[in-house]
Each structure stands twice: as structure tokens, then as C-alpha cells.
Design a protein around this motif. Structure first.
Motif, mmCIF file in Angstrom:
data_model
loop_
_atom_site.group_PDB
_atom_site.id
_atom_site.type_symbol
_atom_site.label_atom_id
_atom_site.label_comp_id
_atom_site.label_asym_id
_atom_site.label_seq_id
_atom_site.Cartn_x
_atom_site.Cartn_y
_atom_site.Cartn_z
ATOM 1 N N GLU A 165 -8.659 -9.674 -2.146
ATOM 2 C CA GLU A 165 -8.030 -8.794 -1.148
ATOM 3 C C GLU A 165 -7.393 -7.573 -1.765
ATOM 4 O OE1 GLU A 165 -7.054 -12.843 1.095
ATOM 5 O OE2 GLU A 165 -6.405 -12.155 -0.877
ATOM 6 N N GLN A 166 -6.726 -7.783 -2.880
ATOM 7 C CA GLN A 166 -6.063 -6.623 -3.471
ATOM 8 C C GLN A 166 -7.053 -5.551 -3.892
ATOM 9 O OE1 GLN A 166 -5.116 -9.689 -3.753
ATOM 10 N NE2 GLN A 166 -3.048 -9.966 -4.621
ATOM 11 N N PRO A 167 -8.063 -5.926 -4.645
ATOM 12 C CA PRO A 167 -9.002 -4.855 -5.024
ATOM 13 C C PRO A 167 -9.657 -4.196 -3.815
ATOM 14 C CG PRO A 167 -9.426 -6.848 -6.291
ATOM 15 C CD PRO A 167 -8.462 -7.210 -5.237
ATOM 16 N N LEU A 168 -9.963 -5.013 -2.828
ATOM 17 C CA LEU A 168 -10.621 -4.462 -1.659
ATOM 18 C C LEU A 168 -9.731 -3.461 -0.949
ATOM 19 C CD1 LEU A 168 -13.382 -4.945 -0.591
ATOM 20 C CD2 LEU A 168 -12.498 -6.704 0.895
ATOM 21 N N THR A 169 -8.440 -3.736 -0.939
ATOM 22 C CA THR A 169 -7.513 -2.873 -0.211
ATOM 23 C C THR A 169 -7.111 -1.662 -1.031
ATOM 24 O OG1 THR A 169 -6.608 -4.941 0.626
ATOM 25 C CG2 THR A 169 -5.425 -2.940 1.199
ATOM 26 N N TYR A 170 -6.802 -1.902 -2.306
ATOM 27 C CA TYR A 170 -6.172 -0.835 -3.072
ATOM 28 C C TYR A 170 -7.145 -0.004 -3.890
ATOM 29 C CZ TYR A 170 -1.967 -3.518 -1.981
ATOM 30 O OH TYR A 170 -0.974 -4.188 -1.340
ATOM 31 N N LEU A 171 -8.355 -0.488 -4.087
ATOM 32 C CA LEU A 171 -9.284 0.230 -4.963
ATOM 33 C C LEU A 171 -10.448 0.784 -4.160
ATOM 34 C CD1 LEU A 171 -9.550 -2.242 -7.973
ATOM 35 C CD2 LEU A 171 -8.164 -0.177 -7.830
ATOM 36 N N LYS A 172 -10.592 2.118 -4.274
ATOM 37 C CA LYS A 172 -11.750 2.741 -3.645
ATOM 38 C C LYS A 172 -12.837 3.043 -4.661
ATOM 39 C CE LYS A 172 -10.353 3.059 0.606
ATOM 40 N NZ LYS A 172 -9.354 2.002 0.328
ATOM 41 N N TYR A 220 0.819 -1.204 0.000
ATOM 42 C CA TYR A 220 0.000 0.000 0.000
ATOM 43 C C TYR A 220 0.854 1.255 0.000
ATOM 44 C CZ TYR A 220 -3.880 3.003 1.355
ATOM 45 O OH TYR A 220 -4.839 3.971 1.379
ATOM 46 N N LEU A 221 1.891 1.238 0.833
ATOM 47 C CA LEU A 221 2.764 2.413 0.929
ATOM 48 C C LEU A 221 3.480 2.676 -0.372
ATOM 49 C CD1 LEU A 221 4.123 1.829 4.528
ATOM 50 C CD2 LEU A 221 2.561 3.617 3.805
ATOM 51 N N VAL A 222 3.970 1.594 -0.960
ATOM 52 C CA VAL A 222 4.702 1.768 -2.230
ATOM 53 C C VAL A 222 3.775 2.322 -3.301
ATOM 54 C CG1 VAL A 222 5.826 0.490 -4.079
ATOM 55 C CG2 VAL A 222 6.396 -0.017 -1.711
ATOM 56 N N LEU A 223 2.584 1.746 -3.380
ATOM 57 C CA LEU A 223 1.657 2.188 -4.422
ATOM 58 C C LEU A 223 1.239 3.633 -4.207
ATOM 59 C CD1 LEU A 223 -0.582 -0.978 -4.699
ATOM 60 C CD2 LEU A 223 0.898 -0.060 -6.469
ATOM 61 N N THR A 272 3.077 5.912 -2.790
ATOM 62 C CA THR A 272 4.205 6.758 -3.211
ATOM 63 C C THR A 272 4.238 6.904 -4.722
ATOM 64 O OG1 THR A 272 5.397 5.716 -1.405
ATOM 65 C CG2 THR A 272 6.662 7.132 -2.866
ATOM 66 N N LEU A 273 3.916 5.820 -5.414
ATOM 67 C CA LEU A 273 3.920 5.862 -6.873
ATOM 68 C C LEU A 273 2.661 6.482 -7.451
ATOM 69 C CD1 LEU A 273 5.319 2.285 -7.583
ATOM 70 C CD2 LEU A 273 6.528 4.453 -7.884
ATOM 71 N N LYS A 274 1.754 6.875 -6.566
ATOM 72 C CA LYS A 274 0.475 7.473 -6.972
ATOM 73 C C LYS A 274 -0.332 6.524 -7.836
ATOM 74 C CE LYS A 274 1.289 11.959 -5.637
ATOM 75 N NZ LYS A 274 2.342 11.536 -4.713
ATOM 76 N N LEU A 275 -0.221 5.253 -7.537
ATOM 77 C CA LEU A 275 -0.956 4.267 -8.328
ATOM 78 C C LEU A 275 -2.188 3.740 -7.596
ATOM 79 C CD1 LEU A 275 1.934 2.139 -9.827
ATOM 80 C CD2 LEU A 275 0.486 3.760 -11.018
ATOM 81 N N LEU A 276 -2.394 4.227 -6.370
ATOM 82 C CA LEU A 276 -3.556 3.746 -5.632
ATOM 83 C C LEU A 276 -4.835 4.161 -6.342
ATOM 84 C CD1 LEU A 276 -3.158 4.217 -1.792
ATOM 85 C CD2 LEU A 276 -3.517 2.124 -3.064
#
Lengths: 551, 283
Positions: free
Chosen positions: B221-228, B138-141, B143-147
Motif C-alpha cells: 500500500e505504501q509504495p502504491l500510494t506514495y510512489l509514482k 501523504y500530506l506530511v510527506l 509538505t516535507l517534499k519526500l513524496l
């Protein structure tokens, strides 16, 4: 991969499809080869194509079901209430033209709506009928007059008869009084006489009590004598000496006892006589007294009877007088006849006047014929024959409005009239009155006085009264306002983030309406502001909370 | 005879187990054809308020396609999410083709400094579950503004370690002699990779693809965490809260999500077998 067994059904069909695709994609070898080898992969591709198709279809279906709406932002507006109504111009005054009733109309010379002058003939009456009516009236008058005469003579005769009866009754009275008095006086005399006898009797009896009876005296003397004899004998007895002989004593005792016996006898006789006398006297007195008393009573009764008889006859005679003097019933036949005669005389004069005018009836004033109540050949009635609108008194415009509109129209409100014929406009008028209608409870009558010469009588026109309210900051078009069980609400647009991106949903907001007319509604600020998008119209029904899209 | 009897005994033992494994699929398919009343009635003890256990009928009493129609024709949201899933899976697999295949080839055929250590790192990362790396990811993404973009899912998937390991096994199995002979024929490294490595290791590549597809098709899990942003959500998040009212929808969407995975599995079954064998045999 080798086809080791025969595929059936769907897979077989897919093979056919894939073969076709193979010939189509001949140029793209790897793809064709791949497809031929991997029919399952082909199925996968087919599946994806199907899903693509469904995607399109579902979006198309959504476009049909999701309502398209137009939105509007609330703005500040002035609510203007325009009340318009259609009405008619009528006259202020009307005149009625009357004529004799039960006459036959010969000819009607005017139509409804026609303007007439004072001298114009409105209609003519049948002359024969008029003459007949005149004759009839004259005969009736004569009859009445004769009737009056008869009534007068009857009255006189009756008066005379009454006088006679009265005199006679008085005479009777006097006679009755006299004879009654005489009888009473006579009876009184008798009574007094009887009373005197009784009194005399009483007086006699009282004095006669002392007057002695001779016999009684004699008896008394006898008793005395016997008493003396007894006392002598007794004395002789006592005088006897002891030497007296028995014969002498016996003779003396015998004398004494005889003397006693004689005395007692004489006393007894006296007693008996006394008793007898007393009894007899008593009975004689009683009888006499009784007789006299009875006499007195009888005479008293006779006297009273005489008085009573007298009273009765007097009363009877008095009543007779009263009857004779009683006022006779009033008979006003003559007066009423006279009144009838007067009425008929007047009617006769009127008929005669019409007859003189040859049966023609004129208007009398300038005006417009508004109503004809007669027809050619018909009978006239007591009510007006022709109604004229009096032009000189001015005209009024009247219209009817509902009670809700009546809130915005009051006396003095500015009104503009527009004639329906020719479109002529009259501005600057004022409402004269707003009154409830007599027949319909829900309507109000509005009248506007018109200056003379503006619109003619009978024209239909429409009036417009406009009343402006204050400026309200939040106003929406009336289509955007909805009502549900006495609660007003609007639907506003709300953005919502969804799977398909930004979607709009409709949200129900309940509002209070401050004022509204047929175009706009002013809402109270608070739940709604000018920043909200209010759904004004939609191509299908929008439910609160449902998805919508902008048209 | 013995062989046949053993065959039959083995079958008798395996069939019930097979049935237990297949029953959920049957349950899913019959449920998707069931009317909503019957479905609600059957699932009430689980999702509703009734007490007891679920008794699910084998066959629907009144089978209906209504829910299919409702889902496939009246739910644009489903399709938006479906194509998101397709994009993720497809994107990741494509990326893996570009990135993991050369990486595996490199691990298999070349020697360089730190190769062992790197390989060990790959192994360790392969074992870690998502939850462990979630926060750092999450932190890396961020920082990369990819969230909140698709790349938040695709990029970590592309650089996943498992396919590298799987393909490495296959590439390792290629005989050195072939490579040598190719070198002798004058082929460069690139050509050897393209002409020799890829065709010979294709089964490994495909097995990695198949396994990868099965994994990435079901990402949760990934979509749930990283995608709003809900427009980016994949199919696995279609029904975040399954209540009794959405039970029919859940069944049909599950069937619809099942089909691609099923088809891919069928298509790549052979390769899958080969992949599993390859992972087992050490040459």
C-alpha cells in the motif's frame, strides 16, 4: 543455535563454501563468527549474491536483445533527382557502301573503327570471278534477245491465221443467210397455196348449199303428186253421198288409204334420200375439210421449221464470226524480255566499271568504318558491304533509362556528359529527345546532340541529368522510410517511463510521401514534424512498439 | 504408551491442518515449473473466459525451467524492483535498529514525564491500519517534499511503533539487578545500553527484525500510494495486473520473492519463538 542433525545436500555444500569464506574473512571476526553460526544467514547472503549476478546477466542480455538505433530529426531539404545512365556516342548519319552481289572478296583493306578518306580502298574483288560474271551476263542478254525475236515471229503468224478464219466465217454466214431465206420463201408459198385451197373449198360449200340435187327434186315431185292423189281420194271420199254403196265406200277408202300409203312411202323415200344425201355430203365435206386443214397445218409447220432452221444456222454462223474475231491473249514476252535485257545491261555496265577499276572498291566519302559485312574470301551479298559513319553530319550520345527515371528527364533538360575514358566532361548540353525504346517496353532512349569535335564516335560516356524540386520542410533520409503493403511508415522514438527509468520505445507513424529520390524522402507535415526523432538505422530489426536504445 | 498414542493422535489432527497451510506453497512451486500451456489451461476459469472451477494438477506434466530463465535472465525490470525491495527492507530495518532500539530501551528503563501517555499513543498507533493514517501521511510527506522518493517509504517505517513495543517487552525482562551491578561497576547509561541491554535483549531485537523484515518485504500500500516513479517500485508491485498471459511470470516472481522471506524466517525462527513467548509472558 546448535547443529542438531546432519545437514545434507545443498546445505552441506554451503557449509563447505562458508568454511572457505571463514578462512578468507579471518580478520573480520564478527562477520566470520556470524557466518559460522548462522549458515542460513549465509545462505541468505548467497542468495543475494546470486540475485546480484542475475541482475547483471539480465541487463547484459537486454543489451543484446534491445536494438541500438540512430535517430535523425526531419529537416527541410530540396529533393534533387539525379538520373545517370551510361551510353555511347554514335554518329548521326551512316553511309552504306554497296557492291555487286555474289562476288568473291579478294582482300579487305580496312578494320572496324578505322577512319577512311573518300579515295581509300575498302576492299578488292576477285577479278576472275568478275570476268566470269560479265560473260554470264552477256550470254543471258543474248538469250533474251533471241527469245524476243521468236516471240515476234510467232505473233505475226498468229495474226495472219486469224484473218483467214475471220473471212471464212463471214462467208459462211452469208451463205447460211441466203439458203435460209430461200427455204423460208418456198415454205411460205406452199403454205399460201394450201390456205387458198381451203378457202376455195369453204366458198364452194357455201354456194353449193342452194344447188339442188335432181333426184331430190324428183322425189319432191313424187311427194307432191302423192299428196294430190291423197287429197283427191279424200275429196272423192267426201263427195260420196250417203247413198253410195259400201263397195264404193270401200273402194274410196281403199283409194284413200292407198294414196296415204303412197304418200308416206314417197315421203319416207324422200326423207331417206335426204338423210342419206345429207350424211354423205356431210362426210364428204368433213373429210375434205379435214384434209385441207391438215394440209394447211403441215405447210405452216414446214414454213416455221424453215424459219427456225434459218435462225439456227444464222446464229451458228454469227458465233463462228465472233470466235474468229475474238481477241487473242496478250503476249508481253517481248516487253519483259526487253526489261530484263535493260536490267542486265545495267548490271553489266556496273561490273564492267568495277572490272575497269581492277576490282577495287573505294569509300566514296570520309568517315569511320562502323561495320564490315564482308570477309576475305567470302561472297558479297545484296546488302551493304561496308557501313561508314559519316563524320560530317555530327554525333549524338544515346543512353537508356528506366521509365521511372524518365519522369525527371525531358526534352531540353540540362545534361552533363562525362567520358569514361580520360574523364573528359562536357557541360551545358541539352537533351534532344526522350523516346520509348522499340525493343524494351520499360526503357526510354535519351539522345543528346553533341557539338562537333567534342567526343569521338564510339566513346562510352555517362550522362547526368539533375532536376531539383521545391524545398520541402519535412525530409528524412531514405533509410528511415519503410513500406508495408503500399503504406509508407516511419518509426519514431517515444519516451516511456518504466521500471528501469526512461526507456525509449519505437512507435510506428504512417506517412504520406510527397516526393523521394534515392537519398531523401519528403513527407507531408502532420503526423511527423521536425521535432520528432525518426529512427534511421538499427543494428537489428526494430518492431513497432518495441524497446530501443540510442546508439 | 499413553503418551505415545496421544502423540500420534495429536499428529493425526495436526497433519491435515499443516497440509492445508503448506499446500499453497506447493501450488506455487509446481506452478512455477509448469509450461505456459498447461498453466493457462489450469487457470483459465479464474483468469480466462472459461466457466467452472480451477483444477490444478499436483505435478506439472512437463516441468520446465524456461520461466525461471526468462525471469532471471531476460527481465531487468524484475531485478530493479527486487533491489528496491531489498533497499526498503534493509533501510527500514537499519533505521529501526538506530531509532526503535533506543526508544524501546528508553521506554523500558527510564521514567519521564508523559511516558504513560506516550506509550499509550504508541499502542494506539500500533493498532491503526495503514488506510487510516494514509491520508495524513501523504500530506506530511508532501509538505516535507519526500513524496515520490525512497524516503517516503523508509522514514515512516523507521519510526514504526510495533518494534518498539516488541523490544520494550524484552528490555523490560532484563533483571534490574544486572543494571544495578553494572552501575556499581561504573558504567554510564550508554555503556549499560550497549554492553548489558543490547546483548541481553538481542533476541528481542532480532525477533523484531525478523517480523519487520517479513512485513516490509511485502509492502504494497505504501509504495502504491506514495510512489509514482516506477523506478522506485518494490517487488510486490511487479505484476500490477496479472492476466493469463503473465501467469507463468507471476508464479516465478512469487517464488523469487518467497525465498528471502523464507530464508530470513528460517534464520530467525528461534528468535521469533522467543519474541512471541515474550509478548505473552508478563514478568
Amino acid at each position: 543455535m546448535e547443529k542438531v542433525h546432519r545437514e545434507k545436500g545443498v546445505v552441506g555444500k554451503m557449509r563447505i563454501v562458508l568454511n572457505k569464506m571463514k578462512t578468507f574473512f579471518e580478520g573480520i571476526k564478527p562477520a566470520a563468527g556470524f557466518l559460522e553460526k548462522n549458515h542460513l544467514a549465509g545462505a541468505f547472503v548467497l542468495f543475494l549474491c546470486m540475485m546480484l549476478g542475475f541482475t547483471v546477466i539480465s541487463r547484459a542480455a537486454a543489451s543484446f536483445t534491445v536494438p541500438q538505433v540512430t535517430v535523425v530529426k526531419p529537416a527541410a531539404k530540396v529533393i534533387e533527382h539525379r538520373v545517370s545512365a551510361d551510353g555511347k556516342v554514335e554518329q548521326n548519319l551512316e553511309r552504306a557502301v554497296f557492291t555487286e552481289k555474289n562476288q568473291i572478296v579478294e582482300q579487305v583493306c580496312v578494320r572496324e573503327g578505322q577512319q577512311v578518306a573518300a579515295q581509300d580502298v575498302l576492299f578488292t574483288l576477285n577479278l576472275d570471278q568478275l570476268k566470269k560474271s560479265v560473260e554470264d551476263l552477256k550470254k543471258e542478254i543474248e538469250k533474251l534477245q533471241l527469245g524476243s525475236q521468236d516471240a515476234l515471229s510467232d505473233a505475226q503468224v498468229a495474226a495472219r491465221q486469224k484473218e483467214n478464219a475471220s473471212a471464212r466465217a463471214r462467208e459462211d454466214y452469208n451463205t447460211a443467210a441466203q439458203s435460209g431465206d430461200q427455204a423460208a420463201a418456198f415454205a411460205l408459198e406452199e403454205l399460201n397455196r394450201a390456205e387458198d385451197s381451203l378457202n376455195q373449198f369453204y366458198n364452194r360449200t357455201a354456194s353449193a348449199g342452194e344447188g339442188e340435187d335432181a333426184l331430190l327434186q324428183q322425189l319432191n315431185q313424187e311427194c307432191e303428186k302423192k299428196a294430190e292423189a291423197l287429197s283427191d281420194a279424200q275429196a272423192a271420199l267426201s263427195q260420196l253421198s250417203s247413198d253410195a254403196t259400201q263397195e264404193e265406200r270401200d273402194a274410196c277408202e281403199g283409194q284413200v288409204s292407198d294414196a296415204q300409203g303412197d304418200l308416206s312411202q314417197a315421203q319416207a323415200a324422200r326423207e331417206a334420200y335426204q338423210q342419206q344425201k345429207d350424211a354423205q355430203a356431210q362426210t364428204d365435206m368433213d373429210t375434205q375439210e379435214a384434209q385441207l386443214k391438215a394440209d394447211v397445218a403441215a405447210k405452216k409447220y414446214a414454213y416455221e421449221e424453215a424459219l427456225r432452221t434459218r435462225e439456227k444456222s444464222l446464229v451458228a454462223a454469227k458465233r463462228a464470226i465472233q470466235d474468229a474475231d475474238a481477241a487473242s491473249a496478250s503476249d508481253s514476252t517481248v516487253t519483259s524480255n526487253q526489261l530484263d535485257i535493260d536490267t542486265k545491261q545495267k548490271a553489266l555496265e556496273e561490273l564492267q566499271k568495277v572490272l575497269d577499276q581492277e576490282g577495287k572498291v573505294t569509300a566514296g566519302t570520309d568517315g569511320v568504318v562502323t561495320k564490315l559485312n564482308i570477309e576475305t574470301g567470302g561472297l558479297t551479298a545484296e546488302t551493304s558491304a561496308v557501313t561508314l559513319a559519316d563524320l560530317s553530319s555530327g554525333t549524338t550520345f544515346t543512353a537508356q533509362i528506366t521509365k521511372e527515371d524518365g519522369k525527371y528527364v525531358s526534352t531540353g533538360s540540362e545534361v552533363t556528359l562525362k567520358s569514361s575514358v580520360g574523364g573528359q566532361e562536357v557541360k551545358g548540353l541539352q537533351v534532344t529527345s526522350v523516346l520509348p525504346d522499340e525493343k524494351e517496353e520499360t526503357l526510354l532512349d535519351v539522345t543528346v546532340a553533341l557539338p562537333p569535335g567534342s567526343l569521338s564516335i564510339g566513346t562510352t560516356a555517362s550522362m547526368v541529368v539533375s532536376q531539383k524540386s521545391q524545398s520541402y520542410p519535412v525530409c528524412i533520409p531514405i533509410q528511415a522510410l519503410h513500406q508495408d503493403h503500399n503504406q509508407y511508415y516511419v518509426l519514431i522514438l517515444q519516451e516511456q517511463e518504466g521500471v528501469l527509468g526512461t526507456a525509449y520505445i519505437s512507435k510506428r507513424m504512417e506517412v504520406t510521401v510527397l516526393e523521394k529520390n534515392t537519398e531523401y524522402a519528403a513527407l507531408q507535415e502532420g503526423s511527423i514534424t521536425t521535432a520528432n526523432d525518426v529512427i534511421q538505422s538499427a543494428d537489428r530489426e526494430v518492431s513497432a512498439g518495441g524497446t530501443v536504445r540510442l546508439a | 504408551m499413553e503418551h505415545k498414542r496421544k502423540h500420534w493422535i495429536g499428529l493425526l489432527l495436526l497433519l491435515p491442518l499443516c497440509f492445508l497451510a503448506c499446500y499453497p506453497v506447493w501450488f506455487l512451486c509446481s506452478g512455477s515449473l509448469m509450461g505456459s500451456v498447461q498453466l493457462k489451461d489450469a487457470l483459465a476459469p479464474v483468469l480466462g473466459s472459461r466457466e467452472g472451477y480451477v483444477s490444478f494438477p499436483v505435478m506439472p506434466l512437463y516441468p520446465t525451467l524456461r520461466h525461471y530463465v526468462a525471469l532471471l535472465l531476460d527481465s531487468p525490470e524484475f531485478f530493479q524492483m527486487f533491489w528496491n525491495s531489498v533497499r526498503f527492507a534493509g533501510g527500514i530495518l537499519l533505521g529501526q535498529l538506530c531509532v526503535s532500539v533506543p526508544a524501546a530501551w528508553g521506554f523500558a528503563r527510564f521514567e519521564f514525564l508523559g511516558k504513560r501517555a506516550l506509550f499509550l499513543l504508541y499502542l494506539v498507533l500500533m493498532m491503526m491500519p495503514f488506510q487510516v493514517t494514509m491520508l495524513s501521511g501523504y500530506l506530511v510527506l508532501d509538505t516535507l517534499k519526500l513524496l515520490d522518493t525512497r524516503w517516503a517509504i523508509i522514514l515512516p517505517g523507521v519510526f514504526s511503533t510495533f518494534p518498539v513495543f516488541l523490544m520494550y517487552r524484552f528490555f523490560e525482562g532484563i533483571p534490574e539487578a544486572l543494571i544495578e551491578s553494572a552501575k556499581l561497576d561504573g558504567a554510564g547509561s550508554w555503556q549499560i545500553f550497549l554492553r548489558v541491554g543490547l546483548p541481553l535483549g538481542s533476541s528481542g531485537i532480532l525477533s523484531a527484525m525478523v517480523l519487520g523484515f517479513l512485513e516490509y518485504w511485502n509492502l504494497i500500500e505504501q509504495p502504491l500510494t506514495y510512489l509514482k516513479d516506477k523506478t522506485l517500485w518494490p517487488l510486490s508491485l511487479y505484476l500490477p495486473q496479472i492476466g493469463l498471459e503473465q501467469a507463468p511470470e507471476a508464479f516465478v516472481s512469487s517464488v523469487a520473492a518467497l525465498i528471502p522471506a523464507f530464508l530470513v524466517f528460517l534464520a530467525g525462527r528461534d528468535y521469533l519463538e522467543q519474541g512471541i513467548v515474550a509478548a505473552a509472558i508478563k514478568e
